[in-house]
Design a protein around this motif. Structure first.
Motif, PDB file in Angstrom:
ATOM      1  N   HIS A 170       0.877  -1.285   0.013  1.00  0.00           N
ATOM      2  CA  HIS A 170      -0.016  -0.022   0.082  1.00  0.00           C
ATOM      3  C   HIS A 170       0.646   1.594  -0.091  1.00  0.00           C
ATOM      4  N   ILE A 171       0.329   2.101  -0.399  1.00  0.00           N
ATOM      5  CA  ILE A 171       0.698   4.028  -0.744  1.00  0.00           C
ATOM      6  C   ILE A 171      -0.093   4.178   0.499  1.00  0.00           C
ATOM      7  N   LEU A 172       0.406   5.073   1.400  1.00  0.00           N
ATOM      8  CA  LEU A 172      -0.247   5.427   2.551  1.00  0.00           C
ATOM      9  C   LEU A 172      -0.290   7.152   2.560  1.00  0.00           C
ATOM     10  N   ILE A 173      -1.496   8.193   2.102  1.00  0.00           N
ATOM     11  CA  ILE A 173      -1.232   9.407   1.727  1.00  0.00           C
ATOM     12  C   ILE A 173      -2.246  10.225   3.355  1.00  0.00           C
ATOM     13  N   THR A 174      -1.334  11.115   4.009  1.00  0.00           N
ATOM     14  CA  THR A 174      -2.294  10.982   5.532  1.00  0.00           C
ATOM     15  C   THR A 174      -1.950  13.149   5.253  1.00  0.00           C
ATOM     16  N   PRO A 175      -3.228  13.595   5.803  1.00  0.00           N
ATOM     17  CA  PRO A 175      -3.441  14.558   5.210  1.00  0.00           C
ATOM     18  C   PRO A 175      -2.258  15.437   6.029  1.00  0.00           C
ATOM     19  N   GLU A 176      -2.504  16.952   5.852  1.00  0.00           N
ATOM     20  CA  GLU A 176      -1.006  17.830   6.690  1.00  0.00           C
ATOM     21  C   GLU A 176      -1.955  18.441   7.615  1.00  0.00           C
ATOM     22  N   ILE A 177      -2.444  17.699   8.953  1.00  0.00           N
ATOM     23  CA  ILE A 177      -3.256  18.886   9.931  1.00  0.00           C
ATOM     24  C   ILE A 177      -2.609  19.497  11.315  1.00  0.00           C
ATOM     25  N   THR A 178      -2.291  19.992  11.422  1.00  0.00           N
ATOM     26  CA  THR A 178      -2.031  20.556  13.001  1.00  0.00           C
ATOM     27  C   THR A 178      -3.171  20.930  13.584  1.00  0.00           C
ATOM     28  N   ASP A 179      -2.685  20.490  15.109  1.00  0.00           N
ATOM     29  CA  ASP A 179      -3.540  20.757  16.511  1.00  0.00           C
ATOM     30  C   ASP A 179      -4.700  22.353  15.824  1.00  0.00           C
ATOM     31  N   ASP A 180      -3.631  23.301  15.734  1.00  0.00           N
ATOM     32  CA  ASP A 180      -4.367  24.780  15.182  1.00  0.00           C
ATOM     33  C   ASP A 180      -5.381  24.831  14.456  1.00  0.00           C
ATOM     34  N   MET A 181      -5.558  24.325  13.623  1.00  0.00           N
ATOM     35  CA  MET A 181      -5.996  24.456  12.186  1.00  0.00           C
ATOM     36  C   MET A 181      -8.074  24.656  12.911  1.00  0.00           C
ATOM     37  N   LYS A 182      -8.297  25.264  11.435  1.00  0.00           N
ATOM     38  CA  LYS A 182      -9.387  25.556  11.347  1.00  0.00           C
ATOM     39  C   LYS A 182     -10.058  24.375  10.241  1.00  0.00           C
ATOM     40  N   GLU A 183     -11.281  24.164  10.784  1.00  0.00           N
ATOM     41  CA  GLU A 183     -12.552  23.515  10.075  1.00  0.00           C
ATOM     42  C   GLU A 183     -12.256  22.959   9.075  1.00  0.00           C
ATOM     43  N   GLU A 184     -12.570  24.270   8.267  1.00  0.00           N
ATOM     44  CA  GLU A 184     -12.559  24.974   6.345  1.00  0.00           C
ATOM     45  C   GLU A 184     -10.169  24.326   6.493  1.00  0.00           C
ATOM     46  N   GLU A 185     -10.180  24.743   6.601  1.00  0.00           N
ATOM     47  CA  GLU A 185      -8.166  24.356   6.673  1.00  0.00           C
ATOM     48  C   GLU A 185      -8.138  22.778   6.907  1.00  0.00           C
ATOM     49  N   ILE A 186      -9.052  21.324   7.685  1.00  0.00           N
ATOM     50  CA  ILE A 186      -8.841  20.710   7.790  1.00  0.00           C
ATOM     51  C   ILE A 186      -8.984  20.151   6.998  1.00  0.00           C
ATOM     52  N   LYS A 187     -10.311  20.704   5.992  1.00  0.00           N
ATOM     53  CA  LYS A 187     -11.323  20.100   5.041  1.00  0.00           C
ATOM     54  C   LYS A 187      -9.735  19.981   4.261  1.00  0.00           C
ATOM     55  N   ASN A 188     -10.333  20.899   3.599  1.00  0.00           N
ATOM     56  CA  ASN A 188      -8.274  21.538   3.163  1.00  0.00           C
ATOM     57  C   ASN A 188      -7.714  20.704   2.562  1.00  0.00           C
ATOM     58  N   ALA A 189      -6.940  20.453   4.184  1.00  0.00           N
ATOM     59  CA  ALA A 189      -6.353  19.377   3.440  1.00  0.00           C
ATOM     60  C   ALA A 189      -6.380  18.153   3.658  1.00  0.00           C
ATOM     61  N   GLU A 190      -7.851  17.565   3.627  1.00  0.00           N
ATOM     62  CA  GLU A 190      -7.806  16.645   3.789  1.00  0.00           C
ATOM     63  C   GLU A 190      -8.208  15.672   2.341  1.00  0.00           C
ATOM     64  N   LYS A 191      -8.887  17.437   1.853  1.00  0.00           N
ATOM     65  CA  LYS A 191      -9.339  17.486   0.289  1.00  0.00           C
ATOM     66  C   LYS A 191      -7.479  17.180  -0.613  1.00  0.00           C
ATOM     67  N   ALA A 192      -6.530  18.037  -0.441  1.00  0.00           N
ATOM     68  CA  ALA A 192      -5.362  17.581  -0.852  1.00  0.00           C
ATOM     69  C   ALA A 192      -4.348  16.332  -0.544  1.00  0.00           C
TER      70      ALA A 192
END
Length: 339
Positions: free
Chosen positions: A157-179
């Motif tokens: 498998h090839i695993l891609i994880t979203p680049e998320i940090t604790d201080d991110m807002k909800e919209e930023e988290i969604k964008n990271a997951e989309k990317a």
């Protein structure tokens, strides 16, 4: 409702028989005396305790005796478990003194008493598991083998994880997951460009370049030989998707798990083990399912092992309490299941 109450009373009367109450040798001997000659005797204490919490203590004593006689080879394992659990709990509380204070507040008098509780719980759990295994029929085993048992497969498998940090807002988290998902989709596009005979090589290259799984990326994403339940539950969706592929196929859609986004490649498959070699694992699986689905199995298992050793409560009042205790346990479990 009236019929149900009468039924329970009838059971209690059948169990208690003629109303036997054992007397203690020297039962009139005083435990406590007063200046005026009054006393509290051994029999007085016995009668008082019998009406309050005697049944709980009695069942603890019964099950300790019954289960140690029935499963003598498991005693050391259970004691080791209790000791280790107590040590780990003491560390969690910051020391044994803090743990003992918490135990006393919850009504447990000592560390020894707590370890005895954990020891008996472990023995009871083992007894329930063994009883549940004995309920599994050959027909159930054969059906599970035909429907559920599969051969091992080799998967990468090839695993891609979203680049998320604790201080991110909800919209930023969604964008990271989309990317992250788009990155996984682009890997699939790269695999589609490769010649059929070069897919395995290209997959390894892409794993080394892009996978976030440090444990497998340098091996080209190889997870090795797996089967259902081989990996942790975090990989459930990946395993399900892998079994839908054929050897030499990769996932044309991104597989999403608790860990992130995956592209998977199925390398090789093996024949499933024989029924004879699978039988023990199947019984254990079906027994665990039975325990999870039917709470009455635990109650019935302990009742079964008590009867096997010919357990009889000689005090008719305690026997009545015991009969109600078993009936209430079963009724409570059934009621909870029907809610």
């Amino acid at each position: 409702m009236k019929k149900k109450v009468c039924y329970l009373l009838a059971i209690a009367l059948l169990v208690t028989g003629c109303g036997k109450i054992p007397t203690l040798e020297n039962g009139q001997e005083a435990i406590v005396t007063f200046e005026n000659g009054d006393k509290i005797s051994v029999d007085d204490l016995y009668e008082e305790v019998k009406e309050t919490y005697a049944l709980t203590s009695l069942i603890k004593m019964i099950d300790t005796h019954v289960l140690e006689k029935t499963f003598p080879d498991y005693i050391d394992t259970a004691k080791e478990y209790a000791d280790n659990y107590y040590k780990a709990l003491a560390e969690n509380y910051g020391g044994e003194e803090a743990l003992l204070e918490a135990l006393v507040q919850s009504g447990i008098s000592s560390g020894k008493a707590y370890k005895e509780i954990m020891y008996l719980n472990y023995m009871q759990s083992h007894a329930a598991e063994e009883y549940a295994k004995a309920q599994i029929t050959d027909k159930e085993i054969e059906k599970y083998y035909e429907d559920e048992v599969v051969g091992d497969i080799e998967v990468s498998h090839i695993l891609i994880t979203p680049e998320i940090t604790d201080d991110m807002k909800e919209e930023e988290i969604k964008n990271a997951e989309k990317a992250a998902k788009e990155k996984a989709e682009n890997i699939i596009k790269e695999l589609k460009k490769a010649d059929k005979g070069a897919i395995a090589t290209r997959f390894k290259e892409l794993a080394k370049e892009s996978s976030a799984d440090a444990a497998t990326k340098e091996k080209g994403g190889e997870l090795g030989k797996i089967n259902k339940n081989t990996l942790s539950s975090d990989y459930d969706e990946l395993v399900d998707a892998a079994y839908k592929l054929k050897d030499g196929e990769y996932s044309t859609k991104v597989v999403t798990t608790e860990l992130g986004y995956h592209v998977i490649y199925r390398t090789k498959s093996y024949d499933k083990a024989s029924l004879k070699d699978s039988k023990e694992d199947i019984i254990e699986t079906l027994a665990n399912e039975l325990l999870n689905e039917d709470g009455t199995v635990v109650v019935n298992s302990l009742t079964h092992y008590r009867k096997e050793l010919g357990m009889e409560i000689q005090d008719s009042e305690l026997q009545t309490q015991y009969a109600y205790y078993i009936q209430n346990q079963l009724a409570s479990i059934t009621a909870s299941k029907n809610e």
